[in-house]
Enzyme design. Structure first.
Site, PDB file in Angstrom:
ATOM      1  N   ILE A  26      16.734 114.740  24.225  1.00 34.36           N
ATOM      2  CA  ILE A  26      17.235 115.890  23.209  1.00 34.36           C
ATOM      3  C   ILE A  26      16.190 116.518  22.439  1.00 34.36           C
ATOM      4  O   ILE A  26      16.029 117.449  22.149  1.00 34.36           O
ATOM      5  CB  ILE A  26      18.216 115.021  22.183  1.00 34.36           C
ATOM      6  N   CYS A  62      21.185 107.906  23.789  1.00 27.97           N
ATOM      7  CA  CYS A  62      20.574 107.018  24.974  1.00 27.97           C
ATOM      8  C   CYS A  62      21.650 105.684  24.767  1.00 27.97           C
ATOM      9  O   CYS A  62      22.546 105.573  24.375  1.00 27.97           O
ATOM     10  CB  CYS A  62      19.195 106.698  24.593  1.00 27.97           C
ATOM     11  N   ASN A 101      19.105 104.112  19.848  1.00 21.94           N
ATOM     12  CA  ASN A 101      20.202 105.025  20.296  1.00 21.94           C
ATOM     13  C   ASN A 101      20.755 105.707  19.263  1.00 21.94           C
ATOM     14  O   ASN A 101      20.997 105.107  18.124  1.00 21.94           O
ATOM     15  CB  ASN A 101      21.196 104.045  20.900  1.00 21.94           C
ATOM     16  N   GLY A 102      20.739 107.015  19.313  1.00 21.12           N
ATOM     17  CA  GLY A 102      21.207 107.976  18.067  1.00 21.12           C
ATOM     18  C   GLY A 102      20.194 108.788  17.668  1.00 21.12           C
ATOM     19  O   GLY A 102      19.281 109.398  18.271  1.00 21.12           O
TER      20      GLY A 102
END
Length: 612
Positions: A55, A2, A77-78
């Site tokens: 995801i 993201c 993010n990740g």
């Protein structure tokens, strides 16, 4: 995968309609990172914005995410690959979860361990966590720097995010080119400094976090990489590598959507694809002989039972997309392979949301051909330093290209003097002649940038020193950065199972003789890969991703295109134009191969056009 952005200030006003308008404009700049959903937090002293690519937990994974009593809010993010085992431990301690996301695991880890939670995380991440009652903002970046994090400060205001372009809508942010960054870029081919190409905008470095409280920032390091060579027997090393690589791949493919893999002709991506066993692989090549790996990829894909989806990049579309690539990079990058990564990501994104790739093996296991240099120079470096310098002085008088010239010149230097990383474009003397203004003479020698890293491994073997340097500079600011930016340009999550803490623990234990020899590189790693690949693939020499820029720049069409930029108003501002044109003409007329140096300047000018 993201993207997020945000801003904090002591003078923040959560009732201001302006804050909602500003954060939404900032989020629009990074919508490519997360086209699925968006979310915001409007607080008294902090505003957060988030763009999501779904995801895991597709229904319940919206961000910003809160803990049970809404006293903590965060954006991440990740991916945290060990989130399931961490969740089980936290549930045992009484924590109650509302979602199946890894982000919520980080929230509860913070409740349980405070900032020490960072030592528990295995994955790729950048996040911002806000402790609302204490008005304390904690931001962190993963140990290897796989996910980007940028920030800008002015007075008591902090602006931060996954990409610098999101800062543009923030009132008071006025971009200026950092000419010191430009000088170093001309040498390294990437943005090597902590301060970016935008004056006052900084990267949060890998393995670091900061706390923002009462308008003050404190930056801390929570993780440092260390090579710890042991006497592990070769066969044991090969088995340990294969075990940890397969375990890491299994963790990296655990998600709620289909996963595919990138595939070149190299051993790294081939190893990952073969162990993964996914149903799709993606490959790109160029419309030139010797610059195409598609035939190989199709053969290996058939062997492992996967469908290979190829893409031939035409010369025209490659050149047409160069400005777009530099825009998505945020900072100029002169690595021609970034464009190939842009196209393979675009093709993959038409079919899947997640793909695996093979970054990291070269830095971890000793894969670059240049790592063999200390072995080839060994007998020369055993000579007295004075004699080596005399031989180098004699060799330097010989014409460029004379056989043995470079050997004696490099052999007179220590590894710290001769090696600054995977690329060395312009020497300090050359860039001083090229540049205008203070940066032409005031920029630090590149060894001043590399010296602190070399100091950390001063008692290690020269090959280990080179790997350590590349792990902290080249891998972070070129390899991993382009992997993130080029994949996220198409809302594709790219996962690199070889860039993993557990994989590095094994790599760090290998003695040099299991990594590099006179005959080859990544010795133990290739032997592990050979358990799953044809022998010729596992033994294949490192090539990088071949891009025919040398050929293109000798074609009149592209020579004239580049010359237009080299004689532009922007070029006039930063460079001595006659020197640029001389570089270009020498190459065009076949006198010298200046292609990589021309490309370095050209990419900067394209980036400058996109942002200024």
């Amino acid at each position: 995968m993201c993207g997020f952005c945000g801003f904090a200030s002591l003078k923040h006003d959560n009732q201001s309609q302006d804050n909602a308008t500003i954060i939404n404009s900032m989020m629009d700049k990074i919508i490519h990172r997360g086209p699925d959903t968006a979310g915001t937090y409007l607080g008294e002293k902090l505003t957060l914005g988030f763009r999501r690519l779904g995801i895991n937990d597709l229904e319940g994974g919206a961000q910003p995410l809160y803990n049970e009593d809404a006293s903590i809010v965060m954006v991440l993010n990740g991916e945290i690959y060990n989130h399931k085992e961490l969740r089980d431990l936290l549930v045992e301690k009484g924590h109650v979860f509302a979602t199946n996301t890894d982000t919520e695991v980080v929230l509860h880890l913070y409740e349980e361990h405070g900032i020490n939670m960072l030592s528990h995380l295995r994955g790729m991440f950048a996040f911002a966590l806000y402790d609302i009652p204490n008005a304390r903002l904690i931001c962190a970046r993963d140990q290897f720097g796989m996910k980007p994090f940028y920030y800008w400060r002015k007075d008591d205001t902090l602006v931060f995010g996954s990409e610098i372009k999101s800062f543009y809508p923030y009132p008071g942010f006025t971009p200026h080119v950092n000419e010191t960054a430009l000088a170093q870029y001309l040498t390294f081919q990437y943005s090597v400094l902590e301060e970016t190409f935008f004056t006052g905008v900084y990267k949060l470095m890998p393995g670091h976090y900061f706390i923002w409280e009462d308008g003050e920032m404190q930056i801390h390091r929570y993780h440092a990489h260390k090579f710890t060579p042991t006497n592990i027997p070769y066969n044991d090393a090969v088995k340990a590598i294969d075990d940890v690589v397969r375990e890491s791949i299994a963790m990296h493919v655990d998600c709620d959507v289909e996963v595919a893999s990138f595939l070149s002709s190299g051993v790294d991506s081939s190893y990952v694809a073969a162990c993964f066993g996914g149903t799709k692989t993606f490959t790109v090549g160029f419309d030139y002989d010797n610059y195409n790996e598609i035939e190989y990829a199709a053969a290996l894909s058939k062997q492992i039972g996967a469908e290979n989806i190829p893409k031939i990049i035409s010369t025209q579309e490659y050149w047409e997309h160069l400005p777009t690539v530099q825009y998505h990079m945020d900072e100029p990058l002169a690595d021609p392979a970034a464009v190939a990564l842009y196209f393979v990501s675009r093709e993959a994104a038409k079919h899947v949301k997640v793909a695996l790739s093979g970054e990291g093996a070269d830095e971890f296991f000793g894969g670059y051909n240049i790592y063999r240099e200390p072995i080839s120079l060994r007998f020369l470096t055993m000579l007295p330093r004075a004699l080596r310098k005399l031989l180098a002085a004699i060799a330097s008088r010989l014409p460029e290209g004379t056989k043995g010239r470079s050997f004696f010149i490099r052999g007179a230097k220590t590894v710290e003097e001769r090696y600054i990383g995977g690329a060395y474009m312009f020497t300090p003397k050359e860039r001083a002649a090229l540049l205008k203004g203070p940066a032409s003479t005031n920029a630090a020698d590149p060894t001043q940038i590399t010296r602190p890293l070399y100091d950390n491994v001063k008692h290690e073997h020269d090959i280990t020193k080179m790997q350590y340097l590349d792990l902290h500079l080249w891998m972070v600011s070129d390899i991993l950065l382009k992997a993130d930016k080029m994949s996220m340009a198409h809302a594709l999550e790219l996962r690199s199972p070889l860039v993993d803490l557990e994989v590095f623990k094994i790599a760090a234990q290998l003695p040099v003789k299991h990594r590099v020899s006179r005959k080859g590189t990544k010795l133990a790693f290739r032997a592990a890969a050979a358990k799953h690949l044809p022998p010729d693939v596992a033994a294949k020499k490192k090539l990088g991703f071949p891009v025919p820029i040398r050929i293109w720049l000798r074609e009149e069409k592209y020579y004239r295109k580049v010359k237009k930029y080299f004689t532009s108003e922007a070029a006039e501002k930063f460079f001595n134009i006659d020197k640029l044109v001389e570089l270009l003409d020498q190459h065009y007329k076949g006198r010298k191969d200046n292609s990589r140096r021309i490309w370095t300047v050209f990419m900067f000018l394209l980036w400058h056009e996109a942002y200024f």
